[in-house]
Design a protein around this motif. Structure first.
Motif, PDB file in Angstrom:
ATOM      1  N   PHE A  69      13.848   2.832   0.942  1.00 33.13           N
ATOM      2  CA  PHE A  69      12.864   2.652   2.243  1.00 33.13           C
ATOM      3  C   PHE A  69      13.689   3.649   3.418  1.00 33.13           C
ATOM      4  CE2 PHE A  69      11.129  -0.716  -0.680  1.00 33.13           C
ATOM      5  CZ  PHE A  69       9.796  -0.466  -0.713  1.00 33.13           C
ATOM      6  N   GLU A  72       8.703   4.760   1.098  1.00 33.09           N
ATOM      7  CA  GLU A  72       9.202   4.427  -0.248  1.00 33.09           C
ATOM      8  C   GLU A  72      10.057   5.613  -0.695  1.00 33.09           C
ATOM      9  OE1 GLU A  72       8.307   3.454  -4.938  1.00 33.09           O
ATOM     10  OE2 GLU A  72       7.111   2.304  -3.416  1.00 33.09           O
ATOM     11  N   ARG A 102       6.140  -3.177  -2.234  1.00 33.10           N
ATOM     12  CA  ARG A 102       5.657  -1.849  -1.622  1.00 33.10           C
ATOM     13  C   ARG A 102       4.846  -2.796  -0.454  1.00 33.10           C
ATOM     14  NH1 ARG A 102       5.101   0.580  -7.721  1.00 33.10           N
ATOM     15  NH2 ARG A 102       6.838   2.122  -7.436  1.00 33.10           N
TER      16      ARG A 102
END
Length: 242
Positions: free
Chosen positions: A239, A213, A205
């Motif tokens: 993503f 995301e 992340r």
């Protein structure tokens, strides 16, 4: 006296040289390691199967991604590229190994689909105008073989070739299941990548923080008779570029 570091590319090339033992795995200077790896097609390597990733199939089945232009990074024998092409995607695929590209091309011809294969480093695409923008950039097993400094090149590639509103999908080694969990600095101290880098959800992340995301989970374990490839030692992530 060597004093010719003037650009970011010079720095990246210098750092590449620290990993001489692993360079064949992820730089465009040589492809011997991967050619040897792919030479014996009968080896019991999980991803030698002619099946797409279960995560990719899931994204498609749920309508999270739809046919468009796609780029497969580190395509290997072409299993995901061929699946995308069979569903109407216009697919480009790149791999550092000529042996892998030849195998993938054979598979594509047997499947009756059109994939544009390119042999070389994915980073050679930066600024090349070869393809893109892409609605989907797919990576099944390339990212975790990159040295830490090459994440800069990887992010630059995504920034250049991924279309606004496009999707980036990744499978990579999961910390605690597969790959090395050493801190980034230790890879440089030891001049080795130890077979690949493990990642946590937090690290993924953070690295891809400029993207939104959609989903991040462990890959499902798929039995031998499944239509899909699935190994639970991998993360799967999707993503979106807003």
């Amino acid at each position: 006296m060597d004093r010719n570091i003037r650009t970011i590319d010079d720095v990246l090339d210098l750092l590449d040289g620290l990993f001489a033992a692993d360079a064949d795995r992820w730089t465009d200077r040589a492809s011997t390691w991967w050619d040897d790896f792919y030479a014996d097609r009968s080896k019991p390597v999980p991803f030698f199967v002619a099946k797409p990733d279960e995560s990719l199939v899931s994204y498609l089945d749920r309508g999270l991604i739809v046919p468009g232009r796609a780029l497969d990074l580190g395509c290997g024998p072409g299993r995901n590229a061929i699946h995308l092409a069979s569903l109407g995607f216009q697919v480009d695929a790149v791999d550092i190994s000529p042996t892998a590209i030849a195998w993938a091309d054979e598979r594509a011809q047997s499947a009756g689909v059109d994939v544009r294969f390119r042999r070389g480093s994915a980073f050679d695409l930066i600024g090349s105008g070869w393809g893109g923008p892409y609605d989907l950039v797919y990576d099944s097993g390339c990212f975790h073989h990159l040295a830490p400094h090459r994440r800069l090149s990887y992010l630059a590639l995504l920034d250049e070739v991924l279309a606004p509103g496009g999707y980036f999908a990744l499978t990579c080694f999961a910390a605690g299941a597969m790959g090395s969990e050493l801190p980034d600095a230790d890879f440089y101290r030891q001049s080795r990548l130890h077979g690949g880098l493990a990642y946590t959800p937090r690290s993924l992340r953070e690295i891809f923080s400029t993207l939104a995301e959609v989903e991040l989970r462990r890959m499902r374990d798929e039995p031998a008779g499944s239509r899909c490839f699935g190994e639970p030692f991998l993360w799967t992530a999707l993503f979106r570029k807003d």
